[in-house]
Design an enzyme around this catalytic site. Structure first.
Site, PDB file in Angstrom:
ATOM      1  N   CYS A 109     -25.280  37.270  -7.216  1.00  0.00           N
ATOM      2  CA  CYS A 109     -23.920  37.209  -6.706  1.00  0.00           C
ATOM      3  C   CYS A 109     -23.578  38.621  -6.267  1.00  0.00           C
ATOM      4  CB  CYS A 109     -22.928  36.724  -7.767  1.00  0.00           C
ATOM      5  SG  CYS A 109     -21.226  36.643  -7.128  1.00  0.00           S
ATOM      6  N   CYS A 112     -19.522  39.676  -7.032  1.00  0.00           N
ATOM      7  CA  CYS A 112     -19.025  39.825  -8.410  1.00  0.00           C
ATOM      8  C   CYS A 112     -20.093  39.337  -9.375  1.00  0.00           C
ATOM      9  CB  CYS A 112     -17.702  39.107  -8.600  1.00  0.00           C
ATOM     10  SG  CYS A 112     -17.710  37.405  -7.992  1.00  0.00           S
ATOM     11  N   SER A 113     -19.848  38.216 -10.042  1.00  0.00           N
ATOM     12  CA  SER A 113     -20.860  37.708 -10.981  1.00  0.00           C
ATOM     13  C   SER A 113     -20.747  36.195 -11.122  1.00  0.00           C
ATOM     14  CB  SER A 113     -20.711  38.378 -12.355  1.00  0.00           C
ATOM     15  OG  SER A 113     -19.406  38.179 -12.859  1.00  0.00           O
ATOM     16  N   CYS A 114     -20.527  35.495  -9.988  1.00  0.00           N
ATOM     17  CA  CYS A 114     -20.456  34.038 -10.033  1.00  0.00           C
ATOM     18  C   CYS A 114     -21.778  33.497 -10.582  1.00  0.00           C
ATOM     19  CB  CYS A 114     -20.181  33.478  -8.637  1.00  0.00           C
ATOM     20  SG  CYS A 114     -18.556  33.941  -7.998  1.00  0.00           S
TER      21      CYS A 114
END
Length: 207
Positions: A109, A112-114
């Protein structure tokens, strides 16, 4: 400071300093009415029993054993996983991508950090870190090498960028020598990293 930690353990504490701090914070928040202990227990229980890499691993094992389920999973992962009783509440769409002898898939991702946490549990620290998020796109083969994964030079590496709406889960190739294994045995060898694409299933037969 290490001596202090040992001293604490000598008095019967099995908790690390971080765990002790978390316990203290939980107590303070609960006493002030900011935290419902029952709700916290429910969340912890969910992550231990209903959410985590073991959920995704069982999905992969079933796909290895059941060609029809695998076909459905690759066509619409959200719908296929729903038939097993798992409901995704994070992200509207889960996509399963299959590794083959010619193609290796890896998930990142970049913004961000999906992450499909209901299938894989909490994301590892490195998944959220800037070096992985940038290098996975620019130098995926190098990143895989850092994880100890060496692929043939002629194998294509595809990098999939997760978003808030679409998450990905990698369907790794079933290791050779696992013929005749049951779903439980196969589930044990599917690692979290293999479902992100930064690792491979453990080929060693579970005890």
């Amino acid at each position: 400071m290490a001596h202090d930690h040992d001293h604490d353990h000598d008095h019967g504490s099995e908790l690390s300093e971080t765990q002790l701090r978390v316990r203290a914070l939980e107590t303070v928040l609960a006493e002030k009415g900011y935290l419902d202990p029952a709700a916290l227990d429910a969340i912890i229980e969910a992550y231990e029993t209903k959410i985590g890499p073991h959920v995704g691993a069982r999905v992969i094992a079933k796909a290895w054993l059941d060609p029809e389920f695998k076909k459905a999973l690759l066509a619409d992962a959200t719908k296929a996983i729903g038939t097993l009783g798992h409901i995704s509440r994070v992200g509207d769409h889960l996509v399963a991508i299959e590794n083959t002898p010619k193609t290796h898939n890896m998930v990142v991702c970049t913004l961000c950090s999906c992450y499909p946490w209901e299938m894989l549990g909490l994301p590892p620290v490195w998944y959220k870190a800037a070096p992985y998020r940038s290098r996975a796109v620019k130098d995926p083969r190098g990143v895989l090498s850092d994880f100890g994964v060496t692929l043939p030079k002629d194998m294509e590496i595809r990098v999939w960028d997760s978003t808030a709406e679409t998450r990905f889960i990698v369907v790794p190739m079933r290791p050779a020598g696992t013929e005749g294994w049951n779903e439980d045995q196969l589930t044990e060898i599917v690692t979290r990293d293999s479902m992100i694409g930064t690792g491979l299933p453990e080929a060693k037969r579970p005890a």
